[in-house]
Design a protein around this motif. Structure first.
Motif, PDB file in Angstrom:
ATOM      1  N   SER A   1       0.786  -1.239   0.000  1.00  0.00           N
ATOM      2  CA  SER A   1       0.000   0.000   0.000  1.00  0.00           C
ATOM      3  C   SER A   1       0.812   1.280   0.000  1.00  0.00           C
ATOM      4  CB  SER A   1      -0.914   0.017   1.235  1.00  0.00           C
ATOM      5  OG  SER A   1      -0.124   0.078   2.421  1.00  0.00           O
ATOM      6  N   GLY A   2       2.074   1.196   0.425  1.00  0.00           N
ATOM      7  CA  GLY A   2       2.854   2.406   0.610  1.00  0.00           C
ATOM      8  C   GLY A   2       2.535   3.104   1.919  1.00  0.00           C
ATOM      9  N   VAL A   3       1.711   2.469   2.747  1.00  0.00           N
ATOM     10  CA  VAL A   3       1.298   3.037   4.028  1.00  0.00           C
ATOM     11  C   VAL A   3       1.858   2.168   5.154  1.00  0.00           C
ATOM     12  CG1 VAL A   3      -0.672   3.563   5.524  1.00  0.00           C
ATOM     13  CG2 VAL A   3      -0.818   3.997   3.054  1.00  0.00           C
ATOM     14  N   THR A   4       2.455   2.805   6.162  1.00  0.00           N
ATOM     15  CA  THR A   4       2.949   2.067   7.320  1.00  0.00           C
ATOM     16  C   THR A   4       1.814   1.868   8.312  1.00  0.00           C
ATOM     17  OG1 THR A   4       5.167   2.996   7.064  1.00  0.00           O
ATOM     18  CG2 THR A   4       4.616   2.034   9.198  1.00  0.00           C
ATOM     19  N   PRO A   5       1.405   0.640   8.574  1.00  0.00           N
ATOM     20  CA  PRO A   5       0.294   0.415   9.510  1.00  0.00           C
ATOM     21  C   PRO A   5       0.703   0.733  10.937  1.00  0.00           C
ATOM     22  CG  PRO A   5       1.261  -1.681   8.867  1.00  0.00           C
ATOM     23  CD  PRO A   5       1.932  -0.624   8.025  1.00  0.00           C
ATOM     24  N   VAL A   6      -0.213   1.327  11.683  1.00  0.00           N
ATOM     25  CA  VAL A   6       0.081   1.679  13.083  1.00  0.00           C
ATOM     26  C   VAL A   6      -0.994   1.129  14.024  1.00  0.00           C
ATOM     27  CG1 VAL A   6       1.421   3.730  12.532  1.00  0.00           C
ATOM     28  CG2 VAL A   6      -1.066   3.926  12.806  1.00  0.00           C
ATOM     29  N   ALA A   7      -1.872   0.245  13.508  1.00  0.00           N
ATOM     30  CA  ALA A   7      -2.921  -0.368  14.326  1.00  0.00           C
ATOM     31  C   ALA A   7      -2.803  -1.882  14.224  1.00  0.00           C
ATOM     32  CB  ALA A   7      -4.299   0.092  13.875  1.00  0.00           C
ATOM     33  N   PHE A   8      -3.144  -2.561  15.301  1.00  0.00           N
ATOM     34  CA  PHE A   8      -2.992  -4.012  15.368  1.00  0.00           C
ATOM     35  C   PHE A   8      -4.221  -4.632  16.011  1.00  0.00           C
ATOM     36  CE2 PHE A   8      -1.540  -7.812  17.775  1.00  0.00           C
ATOM     37  CZ  PHE A   8      -0.986  -8.566  16.740  1.00  0.00           C
ATOM     38  N   ARG A   9      -4.581  -5.819  15.511  1.00  0.00           N
ATOM     39  CA  ARG A   9      -5.559  -6.660  16.197  1.00  0.00           C
ATOM     40  C   ARG A   9      -5.023  -8.084  16.210  1.00  0.00           C
ATOM     41  NH1 ARG A   9     -11.262  -5.815  14.299  1.00  0.00           N
ATOM     42  NH2 ARG A   9     -11.356  -4.280  15.988  1.00  0.00           N
ATOM     43  N   ALA A  10      -4.932  -8.665  17.383  1.00  0.00           N
ATOM     44  CA  ALA A  10      -4.344  -9.992  17.530  1.00  0.00           C
ATOM     45  C   ALA A  10      -5.283 -11.077  17.013  1.00  0.00           C
ATOM     46  CB  ALA A  10      -4.021 -10.256  18.993  1.00  0.00           C
ATOM     47  N   PRO A  11      -4.737 -12.104  16.373  1.00  0.00           N
ATOM     48  CA  PRO A  11      -5.539 -13.257  15.979  1.00  0.00           C
ATOM     49  C   PRO A  11      -6.288 -13.835  17.177  1.00  0.00           C
ATOM     50  CG  PRO A  11      -3.365 -13.387  14.975  1.00  0.00           C
ATOM     51  CD  PRO A  11      -3.326 -12.245  15.944  1.00  0.00           C
ATOM     52  N   ASN A  12      -7.574 -14.080  16.992  1.00  0.00           N
ATOM     53  CA  ASN A  12      -8.430 -14.634  18.055  1.00  0.00           C
ATOM     54  C   ASN A  12      -8.444 -13.773  19.312  1.00  0.00           C
ATOM     55  OD1 ASN A  12      -9.025 -16.852  16.420  1.00  0.00           O
ATOM     56  ND2 ASN A  12      -7.301 -18.035  17.216  1.00  0.00           N
ATOM     57  N   LEU A  13      -8.028 -12.516  19.197  1.00  0.00           N
ATOM     58  CA  LEU A  13      -7.965 -11.589  20.333  1.00  0.00           C
ATOM     59  C   LEU A  13      -7.108 -12.154  21.468  1.00  0.00           C
ATOM     60  CD1 LEU A  13     -11.668 -10.311  20.481  1.00  0.00           C
ATOM     61  CD2 LEU A  13      -9.792  -9.575  19.005  1.00  0.00           C
ATOM     62  N   SER A  14      -6.139 -12.966  21.107  1.00  0.00           N
ATOM     63  CA  SER A  14      -5.246 -13.583  22.082  1.00  0.00           C
ATOM     64  C   SER A  14      -3.954 -12.770  22.129  1.00  0.00           C
ATOM     65  CB  SER A  14      -4.951 -15.041  21.706  1.00  0.00           C
ATOM     66  OG  SER A  14      -4.130 -15.665  22.660  1.00  0.00           O
ATOM     67  N   ILE A  15      -3.781 -11.999  23.185  1.00  0.00           N
ATOM     68  CA  ILE A  15      -2.703 -11.023  23.235  1.00  0.00           C
ATOM     69  C   ILE A  15      -2.125 -10.960  24.649  1.00  0.00           C
ATOM     70  CG2 ILE A  15      -4.215  -9.058  23.800  1.00  0.00           C
ATOM     71  CD1 ILE A  15      -2.504  -7.409  21.776  1.00  0.00           C
TER      72      ILE A  15
END
Length: 287
Positions: free
Chosen positions: A111-125
């Motif tokens: 995309s040319g965009v640096t992502p700054v948001a995250f969501r963990a798989p299965n909300l396991s964090i």
């Protein structure tokens, strides 16, 4: 339990509806994502898309399209979907750093965009994940399943985050369920026993999600809803391992957009304004 269709409280200020998508790594689900893009345009939803790295690597044109449409871009692990061992609560520092590095680079390259948001798989964090995210320059997370515990019937089977705040907050470095001085703003995926997601909408129905939305509205100005592209394509057109829960193989297809429309229209009629993750962070003073 009795479901109520009562309206969301009209006295709650600054109400924002965050519509988000988790692009898991299920080859063939890209057509479902294209359908949801069109849905978002129809309802003028300011969307956030969390891409697994392998999805971004395989379908870079859809990552670019999300950026062109003005959606916020986030990451969702590396091979979540086909790799059921990818667990950010249990993974070592080295594993987590690798998964986050690979997915970040795949989204950035596409995309040319640096992502700054995250969501963990299965909300396991876990706390280790936040350490890695901070090192990598992330600003937002949407993984902590406050007020949700699936009792073995769903993806959230660890109750340690149940009493975390439902509203946005900065978690403590040593306890993600408590407020602290961390740099990352947590915007929890909404739940009140029932998660506000497409899976629950498909399985439990519209009345159940209305009930949950009303309870959440009493505790947070944000409703954070998420869906998966896999839910909007027929299962025979996708690669879905047999070990996945039955809801990831049954009842999938484009018809689910009609059910989603009912819920979105309900929320918008109640005075919620569509907002992206980053936009909502600014609205609560965390941007």
């Amino acid at each position: 339990m009795s479901w109520s269709s009562a309206t969301v409280s009209e006295t709650l200020p600054g109400r924002r509806f965050l519509f988000s998508l988790d692009a898991d790594w299920f080859p063939g689900s890209h057509t479902g994502l294209s359908r949801v893009y069109e849905f978002c345009e129809r309802y003028k939803l300011r969307t956030t898309v969390f891409f697994t790295g392998r999805f971004a690597e395989t379908y870079p044109e859809l990552v670019r399209e999300a950026a062109i449409r003005g959606y916020d871009l986030g990451t969702h692990g590396w091979e979540h979907g086909l790799d059921r061992e990818e667990d950010f609560r249990r993974g070592s520092y080295e594993q987590q750093r690798r998964w986050i590095d690979l997915s970040t680079e795949a989204v950035e390259k596409a995309s040319g965009v640096t992502p700054v948001a995250f969501r963990a798989p299965n909300l396991s964090i876990g706390e280790m994940t936040f350490r890695v995210l901070e090192e990598r320059g992330y600003r937002f997370d949407s993984s902590i399943p406050a007020r949700r515990f699936d009792c073995g019937y769903g993806q959230v089977s660890h109750p340690r985050h149940f009493f975390a705040p439902l509203r946005p907050y900065h978690p403590a470095a040593d306890d993600l369920a408590s407020e602290g001085g961390g740099r990352i703003l947590e915007i929890p995926p909404s739940a009140f026993w029932i998660p506000l997601n497409m899976s629950a909408l498909r399985v439990l129905g519209l009345a159940a999600l209305k009930w949950a939305a009303n309870r959440i509205a009493q505790r947070s100005p944000l409703l954070v809803f998420y869906a998966h592209p896999v839910e909007f394509e027929y299962p025979e057109k996708q690669t879905i391992p047999s070990g996945q829960p039955a809801r990831y193989r049954n009842g999938l297809g484009p018809h689910n957009l009609d059910l989603l429309a009912e819920f979105v229209e309900y929320v918008l009629r109640r005075g919620y304004v569509s907002e992206s993750l980053a936009g909502a962070a600014k609205s609560v003073g965390g941007g």
